[in-house]
Design an enzyme around this catalytic site. Structure first.
Site, PDB file in Angstrom:
ATOM      1  N   HIS A 181     -27.878  18.889  58.613  1.00 15.56           N
ATOM      2  CA  HIS A 181     -27.298  18.477  57.332  1.00 15.56           C
ATOM      3  C   HIS A 181     -27.878  19.368  56.229  1.00 15.56           C
ATOM      4  O   HIS A 181     -28.906  20.033  56.407  1.00 15.56           O
ATOM      5  CB  HIS A 181     -27.626  17.009  57.061  1.00 15.56           C
ATOM      6  CG  HIS A 181     -26.809  16.044  57.882  1.00 15.56           C
ATOM      7  ND1 HIS A 181     -26.643  14.718  57.541  1.00 15.56           N
ATOM      8  CD2 HIS A 181     -26.109  16.224  59.031  1.00 15.56           C
ATOM      9  CE1 HIS A 181     -25.880  14.127  58.447  1.00 15.56           C
ATOM     10  NE2 HIS A 181     -25.547  15.012  59.357  1.00 15.56           N
ATOM     11  N   GLU A 183     -29.478  18.714  53.449  1.00 17.68           N
ATOM     12  CA  GLU A 183     -30.832  18.396  52.976  1.00 17.68           C
ATOM     13  C   GLU A 183     -31.895  18.820  53.994  1.00 17.68           C
ATOM     14  O   GLU A 183     -32.930  19.376  53.632  1.00 17.68           O
ATOM     15  CB  GLU A 183     -30.968  16.889  52.696  1.00 17.68           C
ATOM     16  CG  GLU A 183     -30.052  16.368  51.587  1.00 17.68           C
ATOM     17  CD  GLU A 183     -28.740  15.838  52.124  1.00 17.68           C
ATOM     18  OE1 GLU A 183     -28.232  16.359  53.155  1.00 17.68           O
ATOM     19  OE2 GLU A 183     -28.210  14.883  51.521  1.00 17.68           O
ATOM     20  N   CYS A 188     -27.792  10.832  53.589  1.00 15.76           N
ATOM     21  CA  CYS A 188     -27.649   9.849  54.663  1.00 15.76           C
ATOM     22  C   CYS A 188     -29.056   9.376  55.062  1.00 15.76           C
ATOM     23  O   CYS A 188     -30.058   9.948  54.619  1.00 15.76           O
ATOM     24  CB  CYS A 188     -26.903  10.461  55.855  1.00 15.76           C
ATOM     25  SG  CYS A 188     -27.957  11.412  56.988  1.00 15.76           S
ATOM     26  N   CYS A 225     -31.403  12.150  56.307  1.00 13.27           N
ATOM     27  CA  CYS A 225     -31.892  13.064  55.262  1.00 13.27           C
ATOM     28  C   CYS A 225     -32.823  12.337  54.301  1.00 13.27           C
ATOM     29  O   CYS A 225     -33.825  12.905  53.851  1.00 13.27           O
ATOM     30  CB  CYS A 225     -30.709  13.672  54.525  1.00 13.27           C
ATOM     31  SG  CYS A 225     -29.710  14.738  55.608  1.00 13.27           S
TER      32      CYS A 225
END
Lengths: 156, 156
Positions: free
Chosen positions: B53, B55, B83, B86
Protein backbone atom coordinates in the site's frame (compact mmCIF):
# COMPACT_ATOMS: atom_id res chain seq x y z
CA UNK A 1 3.18 -32.49 7.76
CA UNK A 2 0.28 -31.77 10.09
CA UNK A 3 -0.91 -28.54 11.77
CA UNK A 4 1.38 -28.96 14.75
CA UNK A 5 4.41 -29.49 12.52
CA UNK A 6 3.70 -26.26 10.65
CA UNK A 7 3.33 -24.37 13.93
CA UNK A 8 6.60 -25.84 15.17
CA UNK A 9 8.25 -24.61 11.96
CA UNK A 10 6.91 -21.09 12.69
CA UNK A 11 8.21 -21.27 16.27
CA UNK A 12 11.61 -22.48 15.01
CA UNK A 13 11.76 -19.42 12.73
CA UNK A 14 11.01 -17.22 15.76
CA UNK A 15 13.83 -18.85 17.71
CA UNK A 16 16.25 -18.62 14.77
CA UNK A 17 15.50 -14.93 14.25
CA UNK A 18 16.02 -14.23 17.92
CA UNK A 19 19.32 -16.12 18.04
CA UNK A 20 20.47 -14.40 14.84
CA UNK A 21 19.68 -10.92 16.19
CA UNK A 22 17.33 -10.17 13.30
CA UNK A 23 14.47 -8.78 15.41
CA UNK A 24 11.70 -9.78 17.82
CA UNK A 25 10.75 -13.40 18.67
CA UNK A 26 8.21 -13.99 15.92
CA UNK A 27 8.09 -16.52 13.08
CA UNK A 28 5.55 -17.46 10.40
CA UNK A 29 4.98 -19.91 7.56
CA UNK A 30 2.43 -19.85 4.72
CA UNK A 31 1.20 -23.27 3.65
CA UNK A 32 -0.48 -24.38 0.43
CA UNK A 33 -1.63 -27.94 -0.19
CA UNK A 34 0.46 -29.29 2.67
CA UNK A 35 3.65 -27.50 1.64
CA UNK A 36 5.40 -24.44 3.09
CA UNK A 37 5.50 -21.90 0.25
CA UNK A 38 6.48 -18.80 2.23
CA UNK A 39 8.23 -18.09 5.51
CA UNK A 40 9.66 -15.30 7.58
CA UNK A 41 10.82 -14.08 10.93
CA UNK A 42 10.70 -10.58 12.35
CA UNK A 43 13.41 -8.40 10.77
CA UNK A 44 12.38 -4.92 11.95
CA UNK A 45 15.60 -3.86 13.66
CA UNK A 46 18.09 -5.64 11.37
CA UNK A 47 16.62 -4.27 8.12
CA UNK A 48 15.32 -0.89 9.37
CA UNK A 49 11.81 -1.77 8.28
CA UNK A 50 9.01 -1.35 10.85
CA UNK A 51 6.68 -3.34 8.57
CA UNK A 52 8.98 -6.40 8.48
CA UNK A 53 6.96 -8.46 10.92
CA UNK A 54 7.07 -12.24 10.50
CA UNK A 55 3.62 -12.46 8.87
CA UNK A 56 4.23 -9.60 6.41
CA UNK A 57 7.59 -11.11 5.51
CA UNK A 58 6.09 -14.59 5.00
CA UNK A 59 3.19 -13.23 2.90
CA UNK A 60 5.59 -11.25 0.70
CA UNK A 61 7.76 -14.35 0.35
CA UNK A 62 4.82 -16.55 -0.63
CA UNK A 63 3.47 -14.00 -3.10
CA UNK A 64 6.89 -13.53 -4.72
CA UNK A 65 7.29 -17.27 -5.09
CA UNK A 66 3.77 -17.84 -6.47
CA UNK A 67 3.71 -14.61 -8.51
CA UNK A 68 0.35 -13.55 -7.16
CA UNK A 69 -1.07 -10.93 -4.81
CA UNK A 70 -3.76 -13.21 -3.36
CA UNK A 71 -3.32 -16.39 -1.34
CA UNK A 72 -6.92 -17.62 -1.10
CA UNK A 73 -5.82 -21.29 -1.18
CA UNK A 74 -3.29 -20.91 1.65
CA UNK A 75 -3.19 -21.10 5.45
CA UNK A 76 -0.92 -19.09 7.71
CA UNK A 77 0.82 -20.35 10.86
CA UNK A 78 2.32 -17.71 13.14
CA UNK A 79 4.09 -18.11 16.48
CA UNK A 80 2.00 -15.21 17.90
CA UNK A 81 -1.48 -13.82 17.30
CA UNK A 82 -1.04 -11.29 14.46
CA UNK A 83 -0.90 -7.58 15.31
CA UNK A 84 -3.45 -5.37 13.49
CA UNK A 85 -0.96 -4.63 10.69
CA UNK A 86 -0.38 -8.31 10.03
CA UNK A 87 -4.03 -9.26 10.51
CA UNK A 88 -5.11 -6.68 7.93
CA UNK A 89 -2.34 -7.90 5.60
CA UNK A 90 -3.82 -11.41 5.94
CA UNK A 91 -7.23 -10.02 4.92
CA UNK A 92 -5.75 -8.18 1.93
CA UNK A 93 -3.97 -11.40 0.89
CA UNK A 94 -7.32 -13.25 1.20
CA UNK A 95 -5.87 -15.99 3.42
CA UNK A 96 -8.91 -17.76 4.94
CA UNK A 97 -7.35 -19.54 7.94
CA UNK A 98 -4.79 -18.62 10.60
CA UNK A 99 -3.20 -20.69 13.37
CA UNK A 100 -1.42 -18.78 16.16
CA UNK A 101 0.67 -19.67 19.23
CA UNK A 102 1.15 -16.83 21.70
CA UNK A 103 -1.66 -14.32 22.25
CA UNK A 104 -1.63 -10.51 22.04
CA UNK A 105 -1.65 -10.49 25.86
CA UNK A 106 1.47 -12.64 25.89
CA UNK A 107 3.08 -10.13 23.48
CA UNK A 108 2.09 -7.20 25.70
CA UNK A 109 3.63 -8.99 28.70
CA UNK A 110 7.07 -8.95 27.05
CA UNK A 111 6.82 -5.32 25.90
CA UNK A 112 5.15 -5.33 22.47
CA UNK A 113 2.41 -2.83 21.59
CA UNK A 114 0.01 -5.18 19.82
CA UNK A 115 -2.82 -4.83 22.34
CA UNK A 116 -2.43 -1.04 22.55
CA UNK A 117 -2.58 -0.79 18.74
CA UNK A 118 -5.68 -3.04 18.63
CA UNK A 119 -7.43 -0.62 20.99
CA UNK A 120 -6.23 2.43 19.02
CA UNK A 121 -7.38 1.04 15.65
CA UNK A 122 -10.89 0.55 17.03
CA UNK A 123 -11.22 4.26 17.95
CA UNK A 124 -12.56 6.97 15.65
CA UNK A 125 -9.62 8.87 14.03
CA UNK A 126 -10.04 11.98 16.21
CA UNK A 127 -9.80 9.96 19.46
CA UNK A 128 -6.45 8.31 18.76
CA UNK A 129 -3.06 8.96 20.36
CA UNK A 130 -1.83 9.77 16.85
CA UNK A 131 -3.15 13.13 15.67
CA UNK A 132 -5.23 12.49 12.52
CA UNK A 133 -6.37 15.44 10.42
CA UNK A 134 -8.63 15.39 7.33
CA UNK A 135 -7.27 17.59 4.52
CA UNK A 136 -8.26 18.32 0.89
CA UNK A 137 -10.82 15.53 0.56
CA UNK A 138 -12.36 17.17 -2.51
CA UNK A 139 -9.03 17.11 -4.33
CA UNK A 140 -8.33 13.52 -3.25
CA UNK A 141 -11.72 12.34 -4.50
CA UNK A 142 -10.63 13.06 -8.09
CA UNK A 143 -8.21 10.10 -8.15
CA UNK A 144 -10.92 7.87 -6.68
CA UNK A 145 -13.30 8.95 -9.43
CA UNK A 146 -10.59 8.22 -12.02
CA UNK A 147 -10.30 4.68 -10.58
CA UNK A 148 -14.09 4.24 -10.63
CA UNK A 149 -14.16 5.31 -14.28
CA UNK A 150 -11.22 3.11 -15.32
CA UNK A 151 -12.09 0.14 -17.50
CA UNK A 152 -10.14 -3.15 -17.28
CA UNK A 153 -8.60 -2.28 -13.93
CA UNK A 154 -7.03 -5.02 -11.82
CA UNK A 155 -8.98 -5.17 -8.55
CA UNK A 156 -7.45 -6.52 -5.36
CA UNK B 1 5.98 23.73 1.52
CA UNK B 2 2.86 23.81 3.66
CA UNK B 3 0.40 21.08 4.69
CA UNK B 4 -1.71 21.46 1.58
CA UNK B 5 1.33 21.19 -0.71
CA UNK B 6 2.36 17.92 0.95
CA UNK B 7 -1.17 16.54 0.54
CA UNK B 8 -1.17 17.58 -3.11
CA UNK B 9 2.11 15.68 -3.54
CA UNK B 10 0.45 12.57 -2.07
CA UNK B 11 -2.54 12.97 -4.40
CA UNK B 12 -0.22 13.42 -7.38
CA UNK B 13 1.48 10.12 -6.46
CA UNK B 14 -1.96 8.48 -6.38
CA UNK B 15 -2.76 9.84 -9.83
CA UNK B 16 0.65 8.84 -11.22
CA UNK B 17 0.32 5.31 -9.86
CA UNK B 18 -3.13 4.97 -11.39
CA UNK B 19 -2.00 6.27 -14.78
CA UNK B 20 1.05 4.00 -14.70
CA UNK B 21 -1.03 0.90 -13.92
CA UNK B 22 0.92 0.21 -10.73
CA UNK B 23 -2.10 -0.38 -8.48
CA UNK B 24 -4.97 1.36 -6.73
CA UNK B 25 -5.44 5.16 -6.53
CA UNK B 26 -3.44 5.81 -3.38
CA UNK B 27 -0.36 7.96 -2.73
CA UNK B 28 1.62 8.96 0.34
CA UNK B 29 4.55 11.11 1.45
CA UNK B 30 6.53 11.11 4.71
CA UNK B 31 7.78 14.55 5.77
CA UNK B 32 10.54 15.51 8.19
CA UNK B 33 11.41 19.12 9.01
CA UNK B 34 9.52 20.44 6.01
CA UNK B 35 11.08 18.01 3.52
CA UNK B 36 9.68 14.90 1.83
CA UNK B 37 11.96 12.05 2.92
CA UNK B 38 9.83 9.10 1.76
CA UNK B 39 7.11 8.52 -0.79
CA UNK B 40 5.08 5.81 -2.40
CA UNK B 41 2.02 4.85 -4.36
CA UNK B 42 0.05 1.63 -4.24
CA UNK B 43 1.92 -1.17 -6.05
CA UNK B 44 -0.07 -4.26 -4.99
CA UNK B 45 -0.95 -5.61 -8.41
CA UNK B 46 2.21 -4.58 -10.30
CA UNK B 47 4.64 -6.08 -7.76
CA UNK B 48 2.52 -9.01 -6.49
CA UNK B 49 2.71 -7.69 -2.94
CA UNK B 50 -0.57 -7.31 -1.03
CA UNK B 51 1.28 -5.25 1.61
CA UNK B 52 2.53 -2.66 -0.91
CA UNK B 53 0.00 0.00 0.00
CA UNK B 54 1.07 3.62 -0.44
CA UNK B 55 1.70 4.23 3.27
CA UNK B 56 3.70 1.02 3.80
CA UNK B 57 5.74 1.80 0.70
CA UNK B 58 6.40 5.40 1.84
CA UNK B 59 7.34 4.29 5.37
CA UNK B 60 9.75 1.68 4.02
CA UNK B 61 11.22 4.29 1.67
CA UNK B 62 11.71 6.82 4.49
CA UNK B 63 13.24 4.24 6.83
CA UNK B 64 15.63 3.00 4.14
CA UNK B 65 16.72 6.55 3.40
CA UNK B 66 17.16 7.53 7.07
CA UNK B 67 18.52 4.11 8.13
CA UNK B 68 16.12 3.83 11.05
CA UNK B 69 13.05 1.80 12.02
CA UNK B 70 11.32 4.66 13.84
CA UNK B 71 10.07 7.95 12.43
CA UNK B 72 9.05 9.80 15.59
CA UNK B 73 10.05 13.19 14.12
CA UNK B 74 8.02 12.75 10.92
CA UNK B 75 4.49 13.39 9.66
CA UNK B 76 2.63 11.32 7.09
CA UNK B 77 0.35 12.64 4.33
CA UNK B 78 -1.83 10.10 2.57
CA UNK B 79 -4.42 10.61 -0.16
CA UNK B 80 -6.83 8.31 1.75
CA UNK B 81 -7.46 7.47 5.40
CA UNK B 82 -5.09 4.56 6.15
CA UNK B 83 -6.49 1.02 6.21
CA UNK B 84 -5.85 -0.94 9.46
CA UNK B 85 -2.64 -2.44 8.04
CA UNK B 86 -1.23 0.98 7.23
CA UNK B 87 -2.53 2.59 10.42
CA UNK B 88 -0.83 -0.06 12.54
CA UNK B 89 2.36 0.36 10.46
CA UNK B 90 2.22 4.08 11.33
CA UNK B 91 1.99 3.18 15.03
CA UNK B 92 4.92 0.75 14.76
CA UNK B 93 6.95 3.47 13.01
CA UNK B 94 6.04 5.89 15.83
CA UNK B 95 4.80 8.59 13.45
CA UNK B 96 2.82 11.03 15.65
CA UNK B 97 0.72 12.88 13.05
CA UNK B 98 -1.24 11.88 9.93
CA UNK B 99 -3.08 13.96 7.33
CA UNK B 100 -5.52 12.15 5.06
CA UNK B 101 -7.69 13.05 2.05
CA UNK B 102 -10.39 10.51 1.21
CA UNK B 103 -12.12 8.60 4.02
CA UNK B 104 -12.55 4.85 4.53
CA UNK B 105 -16.18 5.31 3.41
CA UNK B 106 -14.96 6.90 0.16
CA UNK B 107 -12.66 3.88 -0.31
CA UNK B 108 -15.53 1.45 0.33
CA UNK B 109 -17.64 3.32 -2.26
CA UNK B 110 -15.13 2.47 -5.02
CA UNK B 111 -14.74 -1.16 -3.97
CA UNK B 112 -11.94 -1.31 -1.37
CA UNK B 113 -12.30 -3.39 1.80
CA UNK B 114 -10.89 -0.91 4.32
CA UNK B 115 -14.12 -0.46 6.27
CA UNK B 116 -14.85 -4.21 6.32
CA UNK B 117 -11.35 -4.91 7.63
CA UNK B 118 -11.70 -2.21 10.31
CA UNK B 119 -14.83 -3.96 11.56
CA UNK B 120 -13.16 -7.39 11.41
CA UNK B 121 -10.06 -6.26 13.33
CA UNK B 122 -12.27 -5.03 16.18
CA UNK B 123 -13.85 -8.47 16.67
CA UNK B 124 -12.50 -11.20 18.97
CA UNK B 125 -10.47 -13.75 16.93
CA UNK B 126 -13.17 -16.44 17.07
CA UNK B 127 -15.84 -14.10 15.60
CA UNK B 128 -13.98 -13.13 12.43
CA UNK B 129 -14.66 -14.15 8.81
CA UNK B 130 -11.14 -15.58 8.82
CA UNK B 131 -10.94 -18.79 10.84
CA UNK B 132 -8.43 -18.22 13.66
CA UNK B 133 -7.27 -21.17 15.75
CA UNK B 134 -4.96 -21.14 18.81
CA UNK B 135 -2.30 -23.86 18.64
CA UNK B 136 0.73 -24.87 20.76
CA UNK B 137 0.80 -21.74 22.93
CA UNK B 138 2.99 -23.48 25.51
CA UNK B 139 5.65 -24.21 22.90
CA UNK B 140 5.44 -20.68 21.47
CA UNK B 141 5.89 -19.11 24.90
CA UNK B 142 9.45 -20.45 25.04
CA UNK B 143 10.68 -17.97 22.40
CA UNK B 144 8.91 -15.15 24.25
CA UNK B 145 10.67 -16.14 27.45
CA UNK B 146 14.00 -16.22 25.59
CA UNK B 147 13.32 -12.63 24.44
CA UNK B 148 12.38 -11.56 27.98
CA UNK B 149 15.63 -13.05 29.27
CA UNK B 150 17.80 -11.53 26.52
CA UNK B 151 20.12 -8.75 27.61
CA UNK B 152 21.03 -5.84 25.31
CA UNK B 153 18.12 -6.53 22.95
CA UNK B 154 17.02 -3.84 20.50
CA UNK B 155 13.43 -2.95 21.34
CA UNK B 156 11.06 -1.50 18.74
Amino acid sequence: MDNESFMRAAIELADDGLRGGRGGPFGCVVVRRGEIIGQGSNRVTSTNDPTAHAEVTAIRDACARLQTFQLADCELYTSCEPCPMCLAAIYWARIPAVYYGNTRADAAAIGFDDDFIYRQVALPPEKRAIRMTPLLRDAALHSFQAWADLENKIRY
